[in-house]
Design a protein around this motif. Structure first.
Motif, PDB file in Angstrom:
ATOM      1  N   ASN A   1      -7.046   4.461  -5.039  1.00 21.62           N
ATOM      2  CA  ASN A   1      -5.823   4.452  -4.240  1.00 21.62           C
ATOM      3  C   ASN A   1      -5.787   5.710  -3.390  1.00 21.62           C
ATOM      4  OD1 ASN A   1      -4.960   2.072  -5.355  1.00 21.62           O
ATOM      5  ND2 ASN A   1      -3.721   3.047  -6.925  1.00 21.62           N
ATOM      6  N   ALA A   2      -5.694   5.520  -2.098  1.00 18.77           N
ATOM      7  CA  ALA A   2      -5.736   6.647  -1.176  1.00 18.77           C
ATOM      8  C   ALA A   2      -4.879   6.352   0.042  1.00 18.77           C
ATOM      9  CB  ALA A   2      -7.177   6.933  -0.757  1.00 18.77           C
ATOM     10  N   GLU A   3      -4.496   7.404   0.727  1.00 20.66           N
ATOM     11  CA  GLU A   3      -3.727   7.265   1.956  1.00 20.66           C
ATOM     12  C   GLU A   3      -4.032   8.438   2.861  1.00 20.66           C
ATOM     13  OE1 GLU A   3       0.522   8.788   2.143  1.00 20.66           O
ATOM     14  OE2 GLU A   3       0.439   8.146   0.050  1.00 20.66           O
TER      15      GLU A   3
ATOM     16  N   ILE B   1       0.399  13.550  -5.153  1.00 19.61           N
ATOM     17  CA  ILE B   1      -0.971  13.054  -4.975  1.00 19.61           C
ATOM     18  C   ILE B   1      -1.888  14.174  -5.465  1.00 19.61           C
ATOM     19  CG2 ILE B   1      -2.698  12.274  -3.312  1.00 19.61           C
ATOM     20  CD1 ILE B   1      -0.300  11.330  -1.549  1.00 19.61           C
TER      21      ILE B   1
ATOM     22  N   HIS C   1      -0.791   6.572  -5.074  1.00 20.30           N
ATOM     23  CA  HIS C   1      -1.963   7.139  -4.419  1.00 20.30           C
ATOM     24  C   HIS C   1      -2.497   8.335  -5.193  1.00 20.30           C
ATOM     25  CE1 HIS C   1      -0.124   4.925  -0.972  1.00 20.30           C
ATOM     26  NE2 HIS C   1      -1.340   4.447  -1.020  1.00 20.30           N
TER      27      HIS C   1
ATOM     28  N   ASP D   1       0.825  -1.206   0.000  1.00 20.50           N
ATOM     29  CA  ASP D   1       0.000   0.000   0.000  1.00 20.50           C
ATOM     30  C   ASP D   1       0.857   1.253   0.000  1.00 20.50           C
ATOM     31  OD1 ASP D   1      -2.561  -1.339   2.170  1.00 20.50           O
ATOM     32  OD2 ASP D   1      -2.451  -1.286  -0.012  1.00 20.50           O
TER      33      ASP D   1
ATOM     34  N   TRP E   1     -11.138   3.269  -0.490  1.00 20.92           N
ATOM     35  CA  TRP E   1     -10.612   1.919  -0.751  1.00 20.92           C
ATOM     36  C   TRP E   1     -11.708   0.974  -1.241  1.00 20.92           C
ATOM     37  CZ3 TRP E   1      -7.417   1.314   4.355  1.00 20.92           C
ATOM     38  CH2 TRP E   1      -6.193   1.986   4.223  1.00 20.92           C
TER      39      TRP E   1
END
Length: 113
Positions: free
Chosen positions: A41-43, A64, A13, A8, A36
């Motif tokens: 795609n994320a954080e 990002i 992201h 991940d 998600w």
């Protein structure tokens, strides 16, 4: 909730989930999970209360393209603020449709590149 892995961290992201106020870790995690679950795609920064400027700088440094921002006023209104990292344009959207809005804005970012 999806389990985190080392993979991940290296993913490309597209969205950073951020907040500018203390005590919103759980809310950031909820938004992250929504992204998600919809294959975006994320954080987020894994600190309880990171400074908003630090989060913006992280998004810029990591390229990002979109930041989803949640604050007390957004929570009360049922909204999420989406910010384009390059243009700094912001859009306030309903929380129940923010994933679709994020996806649409990301497509616009890709077309600009």
């Amino acid at each position: 909730m999806r389990a985190l892995s080392l993979v991940d961290h290296k993913a490309n992201h597209k969205v950073l989930v951020a907040s500018g106020q203390k005590g919103l870790l759980k809310e950031r995690m909820k938004l992250l999970n929504m992204l998600w679950e919809n294959d975006l795609n994320a954080e987020m920064l894994y600190k309880a209360n990171p400074k908003l400027l630090t989060q913006f700088q992280h998004a810029e440094n990591e390229r990002i393209p979109l930041v989803a921002i949640i604050g007390e006023s957004e929570l009360q209104e049922g909204k999420v603020k989406l910010r384009n990292t390059v243009t700094k344009e912001e859009k306030l959207v309903d929380r129940n449709c923010f994933v679709e809005e994020a996806r649409s804005l990301l497509q616009g970012c890709e077309n600009e590149s």
